[in-house]
Design a protein around this motif. Sequence first.
Motif, PDB file in Angstrom:
ATOM      1  N   ASP A  33       0.820  -1.217   0.000  1.00 26.70           N
ATOM      2  CA  ASP A  33       0.000   0.000   0.000  1.00 26.70           C
ATOM      3  C   ASP A  33       0.856   1.270   0.000  1.00 26.70           C
ATOM      4  OD1 ASP A  33       0.941  -0.061   2.564  1.00 26.70           O
ATOM      5  OD2 ASP A  33      -1.009  -0.392   3.525  1.00 26.70           O
ATOM      6  N   ASN A  34       2.180   1.094  -0.021  1.00 28.37           N
ATOM      7  CA  ASN A  34       3.057   2.263  -0.059  1.00 28.37           C
ATOM      8  C   ASN A  34       4.170   2.060  -1.093  1.00 28.37           C
ATOM      9  OD1 ASN A  34       4.002   4.739   0.703  1.00 28.37           O
ATOM     10  ND2 ASN A  34       5.250   3.945   2.390  1.00 28.37           N
ATOM     11  N   SER A  35       3.820   1.356  -2.186  1.00 32.98           N
ATOM     12  CA  SER A  35       4.811   1.024  -3.218  1.00 32.98           C
ATOM     13  C   SER A  35       4.392   1.728  -4.521  1.00 32.98           C
ATOM     14  CB  SER A  35       4.841  -0.500  -3.403  1.00 32.98           C
ATOM     15  OG  SER A  35       5.493  -0.841  -4.598  1.00 32.98           O
ATOM     16  N   PRO A  36       4.902   2.943  -4.742  1.00 37.73           N
ATOM     17  CA  PRO A  36       4.370   3.756  -5.848  1.00 37.73           C
ATOM     18  C   PRO A  36       4.572   3.142  -7.235  1.00 37.73           C
ATOM     19  CG  PRO A  36       6.300   4.800  -4.817  1.00 37.73           C
ATOM     20  CD  PRO A  36       5.929   3.629  -3.970  1.00 37.73           C
ATOM     21  N   ASN A  37       5.602   2.290  -7.400  1.00 38.59           N
ATOM     22  CA  ASN A  37       5.891   1.774  -8.752  1.00 38.59           C
ATOM     23  C   ASN A  37       5.183   0.462  -9.079  1.00 38.59           C
ATOM     24  OD1 ASN A  37       8.014   3.781  -9.483  1.00 38.59           O
ATOM     25  ND2 ASN A  37       8.995   2.911  -7.674  1.00 38.59           N
ATOM     26  N   SER A  38       4.632  -0.201  -8.056  1.00 40.68           N
ATOM     27  CA  SER A  38       4.155  -1.574  -8.274  1.00 40.68           C
ATOM     28  C   SER A  38       3.038  -1.688  -9.308  1.00 40.68           C
ATOM     29  CB  SER A  38       3.688  -2.204  -6.960  1.00 40.68           C
ATOM     30  OG  SER A  38       4.797  -2.720  -6.276  1.00 40.68           O
TER      31      SER A  38
ATOM     32  N   SER B 296       3.755  -8.984  -6.052  1.00 39.47           N
ATOM     33  CA  SER B 296       3.887  -7.754  -5.263  1.00 39.47           C
ATOM     34  C   SER B 296       5.007  -7.914  -4.226  1.00 39.47           C
ATOM     35  CB  SER B 296       2.562  -7.442  -4.575  1.00 39.47           C
ATOM     36  OG  SER B 296       2.401  -8.278  -3.452  1.00 39.47           O
ATOM     37  N   ASN B 297       5.431  -6.778  -3.674  1.00 44.89           N
ATOM     38  CA  ASN B 297       6.488  -6.794  -2.647  1.00 44.89           C
ATOM     39  C   ASN B 297       6.077  -7.679  -1.462  1.00 44.89           C
ATOM     40  OD1 ASN B 297       7.504  -4.858  -4.369  1.00 44.89           O
ATOM     41  ND2 ASN B 297       7.462  -3.169  -2.902  1.00 44.89           N
ATOM     42  N   ASP B 298       4.820  -7.520  -1.007  1.00 46.50           N
ATOM     43  CA  ASP B 298       4.383  -8.274   0.184  1.00 46.50           C
ATOM     44  C   ASP B 298       4.288  -9.772  -0.105  1.00 46.50           C
ATOM     45  OD1 ASP B 298       4.256  -6.087   1.862  1.00 46.50           O
ATOM     46  OD2 ASP B 298       2.152  -5.660   1.426  1.00 46.50           O
ATOM     47  N   GLU B 299       3.842 -10.125  -1.309  1.00 45.97           N
ATOM     48  CA  GLU B 299       3.735 -11.550  -1.653  1.00 45.97           C
ATOM     49  C   GLU B 299       5.123 -12.209  -1.635  1.00 45.97           C
ATOM     50  OE1 GLU B 299       1.723 -13.934  -1.975  1.00 45.97           O
ATOM     51  OE2 GLU B 299       2.927 -15.384  -3.098  1.00 45.97           O
ATOM     52  N   LEU B 300       6.118 -11.515  -2.191  1.00 45.73           N
ATOM     53  CA  LEU B 300       7.461 -12.105  -2.233  1.00 45.73           C
ATOM     54  C   LEU B 300       8.076 -12.171  -0.830  1.00 45.73           C
ATOM     55  CD1 LEU B 300       8.731 -10.484  -5.541  1.00 45.73           C
ATOM     56  CD2 LEU B 300       8.031 -12.849  -5.179  1.00 45.73           C
ATOM     57  N   ARG B 301       7.759 -11.144  -0.017  1.00 46.55           N
ATOM     58  CA  ARG B 301       8.265 -11.148   1.378  1.00 46.55           C
ATOM     59  C   ARG B 301       7.690 -12.356   2.123  1.00 46.55           C
ATOM     60  NH1 ARG B 301       9.065  -5.937   2.347  1.00 46.55           N
ATOM     61  NH2 ARG B 301       6.908  -5.489   1.820  1.00 46.55           N
ATOM     62  N   GLN B 302       6.407 -12.602   1.903  1.00 49.13           N
ATOM     63  CA  GLN B 302       5.752 -13.746   2.553  1.00 49.13           C
ATOM     64  C   GLN B 302       6.388 -15.071   2.099  1.00 49.13           C
ATOM     65  OE1 GLN B 302       2.492 -13.875   4.602  1.00 49.13           O
ATOM     66  NE2 GLN B 302       3.561 -15.802   4.989  1.00 49.13           N
ATOM     67  N   ARG B 303       6.663 -15.175   0.810  1.00 46.01           N
ATOM     68  CA  ARG B 303       7.298 -16.414   0.303  1.00 46.01           C
ATOM     69  C   ARG B 303       8.648 -16.642   0.971  1.00 46.01           C
ATOM     70  NH1 ARG B 303       6.419 -16.865  -6.246  1.00 46.01           N
ATOM     71  NH2 ARG B 303       4.175 -16.561  -6.182  1.00 46.01           N
ATOM     72  N   PHE B 304       9.384 -15.537   1.153  1.00 44.73           N
ATOM     73  CA  PHE B 304      10.702 -15.652   1.785  1.00 44.73           C
ATOM     74  C   PHE B 304      10.574 -16.150   3.224  1.00 44.73           C
ATOM     75  CE2 PHE B 304      13.996 -13.504   4.415  1.00 44.73           C
ATOM     76  CZ  PHE B 304      15.121 -14.167   3.932  1.00 44.73           C
ATOM     77  N   VAL B 305       9.616 -15.594   3.959  1.00 41.58           N
ATOM     78  CA  VAL B 305       9.421 -16.025   5.349  1.00 41.58           C
ATOM     79  C   VAL B 305       9.047 -17.512   5.373  1.00 41.58           C
ATOM     80  CG1 VAL B 305       7.988 -15.732   7.413  1.00 41.58           C
ATOM     81  CG2 VAL B 305       8.792 -13.713   6.154  1.00 41.58           C
ATOM     82  N   ASP B 306       8.105 -17.905   4.519  1.00 43.08           N
ATOM     83  CA  ASP B 306       7.656 -19.303   4.513  1.00 43.08           C
ATOM     84  C   ASP B 306       8.795 -20.254   4.148  1.00 43.08           C
ATOM     85  OD1 ASP B 306       5.109 -18.535   5.233  1.00 43.08           O
ATOM     86  OD2 ASP B 306       4.342 -18.466   3.180  1.00 43.08           O
ATOM     87  N   MET B 307       9.680 -19.811   3.269  1.00 45.81           N
ATOM     88  CA  MET B 307      10.807 -20.654   2.851  1.00 45.81           C
ATOM     89  C   MET B 307      11.849 -20.752   3.968  1.00 45.81           C
ATOM     90  SD  MET B 307      13.374 -19.814  -0.338  1.00 45.81           S
ATOM     91  CE  MET B 307      14.507 -18.709   0.488  1.00 45.81           C
ATOM     92  N   THR B 308      12.044 -19.649   4.712  1.00 46.57           N
ATOM     93  CA  THR B 308      13.184 -19.568   5.626  1.00 46.57           C
ATOM     94  C   THR B 308      12.911 -20.186   6.994  1.00 46.57           C
ATOM     95  OG1 THR B 308      13.783 -17.556   4.453  1.00 46.57           O
ATOM     96  CG2 THR B 308      14.932 -17.946   6.498  1.00 46.57           C
ATOM     97  N   VAL B 309      11.639 -20.125   7.455  1.00 43.97           N
ATOM     98  CA  VAL B 309      11.344 -20.614   8.813  1.00 43.97           C
ATOM     99  C   VAL B 309      11.784 -22.079   9.003  1.00 43.97           C
ATOM    100  CG1 VAL B 309       9.482 -21.145  10.433  1.00 43.97           C
ATOM    101  CG2 VAL B 309       9.555 -18.911   9.305  1.00 43.97           C
ATOM    102  N   PRO B 310      11.414 -23.014   8.112  1.00 40.73           N
ATOM    103  CA  PRO B 310      11.868 -24.401   8.346  1.00 40.73           C
ATOM    104  C   PRO B 310      13.391 -24.548   8.255  1.00 40.73           C
ATOM    105  CG  PRO B 310      10.546 -24.234   6.315  1.00 40.73           C
ATOM    106  CD  PRO B 310      10.481 -22.907   6.981  1.00 40.73           C
ATOM    107  N   GLN B 311      14.027 -23.712   7.447  1.00 38.67           N
ATOM    108  CA  GLN B 311      15.492 -23.777   7.351  1.00 38.67           C
ATOM    109  C   GLN B 311      16.118 -23.340   8.680  1.00 38.67           C
ATOM    110  OE1 GLN B 311      16.206 -21.255   3.943  1.00 38.67           O
ATOM    111  NE2 GLN B 311      15.614 -22.833   2.478  1.00 38.67           N
ATOM    112  N   ALA B 312      15.501 -22.324   9.326  1.00 38.14           N
ATOM    113  CA  ALA B 312      16.021 -21.851  10.617  1.00 38.14           C
ATOM    114  C   ALA B 312      15.871 -22.947  11.669  1.00 38.14           C
ATOM    115  CB  ALA B 312      15.270 -20.588  11.036  1.00 38.14           C
TER     116      ALA B 312
END
Length: 354
Positions: free
Chosen positions: A213-218, A230-246
């Motif tokens: 909601d604050n990404s003027p170019n998206s 979107s920025n938020d969708e990719l951020r979510q994918r990163f979190v979902d990928m990284t948690v089990p690795q941690a």
Amino acid sequence: MTDAQAGPAGPAEPELHRHFDATIARDQRIEPRDWMPDGYRNTLIRQIAQHAHSEIIGMQPEGEWITRAPSLRRKAILFAKVQDEAGHGLYLYSAAETLGADRADLTERLIAGRQKYSSIFNYPTPTFADVGVIGWFVDGAAICNQVPLCRSSYGPYARAMVRICKEESFHQRQGYELLMTMMRGTDAQREMVQDAVNRWWWPSLMMFGPPDDNSPNSAASMAWKIKRHSNDELRQRFVDMTVPQAEKLGVTLPDPELRWNEERGRHDFGTPDWDELMRVIKGGGPCNAQRVERRRSAHEDGAWVRQAAAAHAAKQQARAAGRQTPGPGRQTPAAEQQTPAAERSTDAHEGAAV
Ligand code: FAQ
């Protein structure tokens, strides 16, 4: 397109625009010689230049550890990784050149603070665990963000991303392998890994950019299929990928709100400090001044290489011009026909020096 639609100087702009829109709608690629709206061209130059600058500036935080790596094996791996990043920067500057950008001009803009690079490279690397965490988090985030860019609508950008993503994937694994080794070591090493995880987690989430909601170019970038998610969708994918690795690694991600949400089938997580992201983007991060100053001095130190290559190219051109009607049996040596490659190698030189 019929001849009736094309005037004496070629098709009119509305017709070109329709053709461009139809190409995007069919999920086909726009290539350098195709007509494109100015906004599309400028958005691509902005994003690709920022991406290229990020790869080149991104050599610095880890590069600081090349001389201090704890073994020959780790030194060789780190050397190769940092060299790959120079290569990524060069592919990307080449992609920007296909849009009419001038590489020297882009470098000047970076050094003058008129073009951005990723916020993530403005944080310090005080311990060797930072090298591992950059591989795991920063290359991991880069993969989440960049694999969809292999399907970006602009051909040269999408094709450059294919090789870059293969290499980033290798980088991520080397980071994770380094951390696995440290976690099997002493208590002090495990603490070092946890400390690096604590420092890099939130800045890594910020790599994906401001919230939707604050990404003027998206909106425009997604309509043009430059960005596919979107920025938020990719951020979510990163979190979902990284948690089990941690979990597997045995470290704690520093977010008390992080938990699996059964209903969404995804993780919930806390809100990054967006004021910090804006501060770092505007030049106020812990290492911004140092990173840009290092880039400026590397560029100045490389001036003699660029001058020598330009003089060499001019000499080759003059020779080729004097040889336009070669005598019998006189062949133009293949090496002499490759001046542009010689010019490009100066940039590679300079990148490696960063
Ligand atoms: N840092 O409207 P949005 C790597 C700027 S490569 C700095 O959301 P957009 C490899 C943004 O440019 C890492 N600036 O923008 C490696 C815009 O500025 P402007 C780099 C940021 O473009 C690994 C403004 O804020 N990757 O890691 C950041 O739609 C290890 C508003 O934002 C890429 O460049 C930020 N984090 O989405 C190397 C990937 N976020 O010009 C060494 C390609 C936003 O309007 C070691 N780029 N900004 O004033 C992209 O996917 C997009 O450009 C985003 C931003 C997602 C970064």
